[in-house]
Design a protein around this motif. Sequence first.
Motif, mmCIF file in Angstrom:
data_model
loop_
_atom_site.group_PDB
_atom_site.id
_atom_site.type_symbol
_atom_site.label_atom_id
_atom_site.label_comp_id
_atom_site.label_asym_id
_atom_site.label_seq_id
_atom_site.Cartn_x
_atom_site.Cartn_y
_atom_site.Cartn_z
ATOM 1 N N VAL A 233 45.941 111.603 8.949
ATOM 2 C CA VAL A 233 45.715 111.771 7.513
ATOM 3 C C VAL A 233 44.241 111.598 7.159
ATOM 4 C CG1 VAL A 233 48.030 111.052 6.855
ATOM 5 C CG2 VAL A 233 46.242 109.326 7.120
ATOM 6 N N THR A 234 43.438 111.241 8.145
ATOM 7 C CA THR A 234 42.009 111.082 7.878
ATOM 8 C C THR A 234 41.230 112.363 8.159
ATOM 9 O OG1 THR A 234 41.567 110.301 10.141
ATOM 10 C CG2 THR A 234 42.143 108.647 8.484
ATOM 11 N N GLN A 235 41.910 113.439 8.542
ATOM 12 C CA GLN A 235 41.235 114.682 8.904
ATOM 13 C C GLN A 235 41.223 115.685 7.757
ATOM 14 O OE1 GLN A 235 43.414 115.970 12.375
ATOM 15 N NE2 GLN A 235 41.937 115.041 13.769
ATOM 16 N N LEU A 236 40.280 116.624 7.822
ATOM 17 C CA LEU A 236 40.289 117.780 6.932
ATOM 18 C C LEU A 236 41.174 118.836 7.567
ATOM 19 C CD1 LEU A 236 39.288 119.555 4.596
ATOM 20 C CD2 LEU A 236 37.291 120.130 6.006
ATOM 21 N N LYS A 237 42.238 119.197 6.895
ATOM 22 C CA LYS A 237 43.213 120.154 7.427
ATOM 23 C C LYS A 237 43.469 121.250 6.407
ATOM 24 C CE LYS A 237 46.524 121.618 10.220
ATOM 25 N NZ LYS A 237 46.250 122.176 11.564
ATOM 26 N N SER A 238 43.302 122.518 6.826
ATOM 27 C CA SER A 238 43.525 123.665 5.937
ATOM 28 C C SER A 238 44.821 124.361 6.305
ATOM 29 C CB SER A 238 42.358 124.654 6.042
ATOM 30 O OG SER A 238 41.145 124.047 5.645
ATOM 31 N N TYR A 239 45.566 124.762 5.280
ATOM 32 C CA TYR A 239 46.829 125.464 5.468
ATOM 33 C C TYR A 239 46.755 126.819 4.776
ATOM 34 C CZ TYR A 239 48.668 120.869 6.752
ATOM 35 O OH TYR A 239 48.875 119.663 7.359
ATOM 36 N N ASP A 240 46.817 127.875 5.549
ATOM 37 C CA ASP A 240 46.916 129.205 4.953
ATOM 38 C C ASP A 240 48.335 129.392 4.431
ATOM 39 O OD1 ASP A 240 44.304 129.839 5.571
ATOM 40 O OD2 ASP A 240 44.802 130.798 7.470
ATOM 41 N N ILE A 241 48.445 129.778 3.175
ATOM 42 C CA ILE A 241 49.759 130.032 2.582
ATOM 43 C C ILE A 241 50.069 131.509 2.762
ATOM 44 C CG2 ILE A 241 51.184 129.830 0.524
ATOM 45 C CD1 ILE A 241 50.143 127.167 1.640
ATOM 46 N N ARG A 242 51.024 131.809 3.587
ATOM 47 C CA ARG A 242 51.363 133.208 3.874
ATOM 48 C C ARG A 242 52.333 133.750 2.837
ATOM 49 N NH1 ARG A 242 49.462 134.396 8.919
ATOM 50 N NH2 ARG A 242 48.752 132.562 10.116
ATOM 51 N N ALA A 243 52.254 135.059 2.619
ATOM 52 C CA ALA A 243 53.110 135.690 1.613
ATOM 53 C C ALA A 243 54.572 135.663 2.025
ATOM 54 C CB ALA A 243 52.658 137.131 1.383
ATOM 55 N N GLU A 244 54.820 135.574 3.320
ATOM 56 C CA GLU A 244 56.165 135.417 3.851
ATOM 57 C C GLU A 244 56.047 134.781 5.227
ATOM 58 O OE1 GLU A 244 57.964 139.203 4.127
ATOM 59 O OE2 GLU A 244 56.498 140.029 5.522
ATOM 60 N N LYS A 245 57.120 134.196 5.698
ATOM 61 C CA LYS A 245 57.070 133.511 6.985
ATOM 62 C C LYS A 245 56.726 134.498 8.094
ATOM 63 C CE LYS A 245 59.605 130.099 9.715
ATOM 64 N NZ LYS A 245 58.604 129.060 9.501
ATOM 65 N N GLY A 246 55.669 134.178 8.851
ATOM 66 C CA GLY A 246 55.244 135.050 9.931
ATOM 67 C C GLY A 246 54.378 136.214 9.488
ATOM 68 N N GLY A 247 54.132 136.335 8.175
ATOM 69 C CA GLY A 247 53.351 137.443 7.643
ATOM 70 C C GLY A 247 51.869 137.147 7.621
ATOM 71 N N SER A 248 51.132 138.006 6.966
ATOM 72 C CA SER A 248 49.686 137.844 6.863
ATOM 73 C C SER A 248 49.343 136.748 5.855
ATOM 74 C CB SER A 248 49.039 139.167 6.426
ATOM 75 O OG SER A 248 49.344 140.196 7.340
ATOM 76 N N PRO A 249 48.203 136.082 6.028
ATOM 77 C CA PRO A 249 47.797 135.058 5.055
ATOM 78 C C PRO A 249 47.613 135.656 3.664
ATOM 79 C CG PRO A 249 46.517 134.855 7.070
ATOM 80 C CD PRO A 249 47.279 136.148 7.170
ATOM 81 N N SER A 250 47.969 134.889 2.667
ATOM 82 C CA SER A 250 47.773 135.319 1.288
ATOM 83 C C SER A 250 46.331 135.030 0.883
ATOM 84 C CB SER A 250 48.743 134.569 0.366
ATOM 85 O OG SER A 250 48.364 133.201 0.290
ATOM 86 N N ALA A 251 46.068 135.119 -0.409
ATOM 87 C CA ALA A 251 44.713 134.862 -0.917
ATOM 88 C C ALA A 251 44.450 133.374 -1.111
ATOM 89 C CB ALA A 251 44.518 135.599 -2.240
#
Length: 451
Positions: A233-251
Amino acid sequence: MASIASSLGDEKEKSLQSLFSQPVRFHLLYKSSHHGAQLSTLLSSFDTSGKFVLVVFLQTGEVRGGFTSRSLKVGRKFDDEEAFVFEVNRRSKRFPALRSAKAVEVHFTDSGQAIGFGQQAGYKGSVFGQPLSSTSSPVAVSFGKLALRWMLVCFRLDVGDLLPSPWREVSWTDWTRQSLRQNFASYKLVLETLPRVRALLLGPVGSGKSSLVNSIRSTIYRHWNFLSLLFSVTQLKSYDIRAEKGGSPSALSLCDVMAIGDEDFAGLSYSDTLDIIKGHVPEGYKFQSDFPINDKINGYRAAPTLKDQIHCVLFVLDAAKVTSYSSSLRTSLRRLHTTVSDLGIPQLILLTHVDQVCCAVKESMMSVYSSRVVQEKAAQLVGLPLSYVLPVKNYISQLSVDLNTDILLLNVVNSILQAVDDTLEDEYPGVITGPLPKEQLLTHRTEFPTL
């Protein structure tokens, strides 16, 4: 309300409501004629917190009772400065306690068990005469041989629960959910050189930042998402929110970091937070409270580009704890708000756990924008106007998604994108030209806050 009306009737219900300075709503918890005249049953019906009204209906037609601002589960005898006893006939009368000591008591007498508003409190002007049982309380109900002489009803009091009209209009329909989901999936940022928005989640311990990431993914994927939360929990972690599971990353990409510090928890420092926002900190960097970020750390970006920077700051705050946040935490939040404003970065407040501060919202999320309690919690926050506050409920124990929670979460992701786009249009007037693409017009509907 049908159960309440069958006991009080409309006239006496309104008369009882007039005893309170704020609008109130009664939520039925216990009725002796239905649940049985047992003290244990009554006590088990109480919530762990809240305010409560006990109403006694006598065979003579008289109605008496008492109000307590604390749950009877907290103890057998307790002080209560707000406690009062009352009678409801043609006119309602209330008699406040002269002394808060032992204002409410649970008795154990020779004739059985009883609950009462203690005589030691000295209820001013009480005209009740003899108590209902052999106890010495102005208002007492004995659970035993005298049970046939009265009917007892217990209500939880929702103080100032619902506003006359909601502070934000939302259409709670599946069409709204589908439109919000489609709009998010097809969203194209107005600045084509920016691949996606990086939104930073900031909040104290237990505010629900990581759960929010999980909940948003669950909403987009239409089922509970088992996000791995094994990273530090002390790390910087980015999560790409995809438009659907297994799909391309959203904006949208959500960036989670360690919690903001306060008097009891060192947490993320002010200077480290600014370095994250400005884009200097590399992905996966492990924060150390005694070692602030500097240009010597591995991966430090001395000249971050726009895509490295944070484009929106999300203050994630627990509605159930807002009033108990330390003064140092409040100061830190307001300082960050001022600095982020000076940097020209859009901000939003995500108010989590709203179902834990309002009974009406707990019963139905559709009441969230009509809740006086939620609105008051929002007003106590960072310093942003109400239009920047987005109430949400995280998926924590549920293994399936539901319509109203989805709409609130989808409103969050669309509002983030809209806030950033509005800012980009002001910052890059010579780069962005022409009308918005058709698929983005939904973002500017009145269902979203005007930022």
